[in-house]
Design an enzyme around this catalytic site. Structure first.
Site, PDB file in Angstrom:
ATOM      1  N   HIS A 107       0.821  -1.229   0.000  1.00 36.61           N
ATOM      2  CA  HIS A 107       0.000   0.000   0.000  1.00 36.61           C
ATOM      3  C   HIS A 107       0.852   1.275   0.000  1.00 36.61           C
ATOM      4  CE1 HIS A 107      -3.628  -2.269   0.405  1.00 36.61           C
ATOM      5  NE2 HIS A 107      -3.321  -2.746   1.589  1.00 36.61           N
ATOM      6  N   ASP A 162      -2.539 -10.699  -2.298  1.00 34.47           N
ATOM      7  CA  ASP A 162      -3.149 -10.175  -1.074  1.00 34.47           C
ATOM      8  C   ASP A 162      -4.609  -9.827  -1.377  1.00 34.47           C
ATOM      9  OD1 ASP A 162      -2.066  -8.671   1.697  1.00 34.47           O
ATOM     10  OD2 ASP A 162      -3.828  -7.715   0.808  1.00 34.47           O
ATOM     11  N   HIS A 195      -6.202  -7.290  -0.599  1.00 37.78           N
ATOM     12  CA  HIS A 195      -6.338  -5.857  -0.904  1.00 37.78           C
ATOM     13  C   HIS A 195      -5.519  -5.507  -2.140  1.00 37.78           C
ATOM     14  CE1 HIS A 195      -6.862  -6.241   3.561  1.00 37.78           C
ATOM     15  NE2 HIS A 195      -7.970  -5.593   3.242  1.00 37.78           N
TER      16      HIS A 195
HETATM   17 ZN   LIG Z   1      -4.133  -7.082   2.678  1.00 41.47          ZN
END
Ligand SMILES: [Zn+2]
Lengths: 150, 312
Positions: B125, B162, B164
């Site tokens: 991220h 993942d 996300h």
């Molecule tokens: Zn994640």
């Protein structure tokens, strides 16, 4: 909210809930709904294998107009067995499911409660109210660190 | 040949505060699993610190300086509501990025077939100018850039499974030649990016999956989107952003992968790696927040990495 992420369904469910036999009459289910604040009652066999769930909605459905009679007769319908109107093969959850996932599921399905099943056997019921209570509990037990910048 | 395991004690000391899901116990659970008998052939190596040069291939100098300026002497500092750092976080983040660079070096020098980096904080991220979503530096992007710049590779692929979307990795690569970023993730959850239409310069492949998707949808995504993109790109090295929060017991999302899915996925990635880059794969930990599921999933993933040379 971090605390909440650690809760499992078994931490918040009503364990060993009241359940009914598929051969019980709708009348008995109706009586149960009057006494308890249930949204639905699980239906099980002698070994507590989950067979279905009977909700108030299922009960209402028994009264919709159909081709059998011009006017539905209350007493007659209430004499029907639960298995004729229950929802068979209901969605159920495992006791080890994270409560955060159960919450998503309730919202997605617009369900009020779901049976909790372990190896085919009913072990609990989990309702919207249980999740709300768990959220409150998590909020009290843990405060996230304050933001120092934004 | 061997599979390397890169980690560092400092990665256990990065602490995001009481009850935070991205906790040191995650790494402890993983390392304990990898200390069992089935993993005796793993070669453990201590992760070095990443250099400023390595970091600034992806991040602005200002970003790096800001992170270090905010590392607290005591207690915690909240970069945002969920991205929280403690006194050891700066070094842990350096070790995490350093692990990936060192693993890339080792694999490209032929010291090992592949490597797994058991690291925290995670990275995918972290954007070039912004730490977020538990991530400080983008370990995968830094490793990929290292392979391109230092080892002269022309095509490096990052596969991110993942739950996300790796907004940071996408942001680092979306205008850059020589990188392919492929992500499978749950649609409409954090961070909100990763729609199919986001294609960069044709080098970004996003495969959003609907909430509650599981093995079937994963296999479909692999066959329809991931594998064709890899064949078209012909990577010279594959990095894996290995997050395990798409597991069916993970509390942070809704996908339903299981250990066997991670095993299957890893095997397929290795098959592609075998075809185009002599099996060279560097995998690194991203998310995964149910400790038991995480440990079991990492074990399944690493087992396939170890068995790779024999299997392929
Ligand atoms: Zn994640």
């Amino acid at each position: 909210m971090y605390e909440f992420l650690q809760y499992l369904v078994c931490d918040a469910m009503t364990p060993e809930p009241i359940a009914m036999s598929p051969k019980a009459k709708l009348r008995e289910a109706e009586a149960l709904f009057e006494v308890h604040d249930f949204n639905g009652v699980p239906v099980v066999d002698d070994q507590r294998h989950l067979l279905g769930i009977l909700t108030k909605f299922d009960l209402l459905k028994a009264f919709i107009f159909d081709f059998h009679t011009l006017v539905p007769h209350y007493d007659e319908i209430m004499e029907q067995t639960i298995e004729t109107v229950m929802t068979s093969h209901p969605v159920s959850v495992e006791p080890q499911l994270p409560l955060s996932r159960l919450l998503q599921k309730l919202v997605e399905m617009r369900a009020k409660s779901l049976p909790v099943v372990k190896e085919g056997r009913l072990v609990g019921m989990i309702a919207r109210e249980d999740v709300l209570k768990a959220l409150r509990r998590a909020a009290i037990q843990h405060e996230t660190p304050a933001r120092e910048e934004q | 040949m061997t599979t390397l395991l890169y980690t560092h004690p400092r990665c256990l000391e990065h602490d995001a505060g009481f009850g935070h899901p991205e906790c040191p116990a995650r790494l402890t659970a993983i390392l304990n699993a990898l200390k069992t008998a089935s993993f005796v052939t793993l070669e453990w190596r201590e992760a070095p610190e990443a250099s400023l040069e390595q970091l600034t291939r992806i991040h602005s100098l200002k970003h790096v300086e800001r992170i270090f300026a905010r590392v607290p002497r005591h207690g915690h500092y909240a970069i945002d509501g969920d991205t929280i750092i403690s006194p050891q976080s700066g070094e842990a983040a350096l070790r995490a990025a350093g692990a990936v660079c060192a693993a890339v070096d080792a694999v490209l020098k032929g010291e090992a077939n592949n490597a797994f980096c058991a690291i925290r904080p995670p990275g995918h991220h972290a954007e070039p100018h912004q730490a977020m979503g538990f991530c400080l530096f983008n370990n995968a992007a830094i490793g990929a850039a290292h392979a391109r710049v230092v080892h002269g590779l022309e095509r490096v692929a990052v596969i991110d499974f993942d739950v996300h979307h790796g907004n940071g990795t996408q942001a680092a690569f979306e205008t850059q030649q020589g990188y392919l970023y492929i992500s499978t993730h749950q649609a409409y959850i954090y961070p909100g990016t990763g729609r199919r239409e986001e294609r960069g310069i044709g080098n970004i492949v996003n495969v959003p999956l609907s909430a509650s998707a599981g093995s079937t949808e994963l296999r479909q995504a692999w066959i329809q989107d991931v594998e064709p993109a890899l064949h078209a790109f012909q990577p010279q090295l594959i990095l894996i952003s290995a997050g395990f929060d798409a597991h069916y017991l993970d509390p942070l999302a809704g996908l339903n992968f299981c250990e066997e899915d991670y095993e299957w996925l890893t095997g397929n990635i290795l098959a592609v790696a075998k075809q185009y880059c002599q099996g060279r794969v560097v995998s690194m930990l991203e998310g995964g927040y149910n400790l038991q599921a995480l440990a079991a999933s990492v074990a399944a993933h690493v087992k396939v990495l170890i068995d790779a040379p024999l299997a392929a």
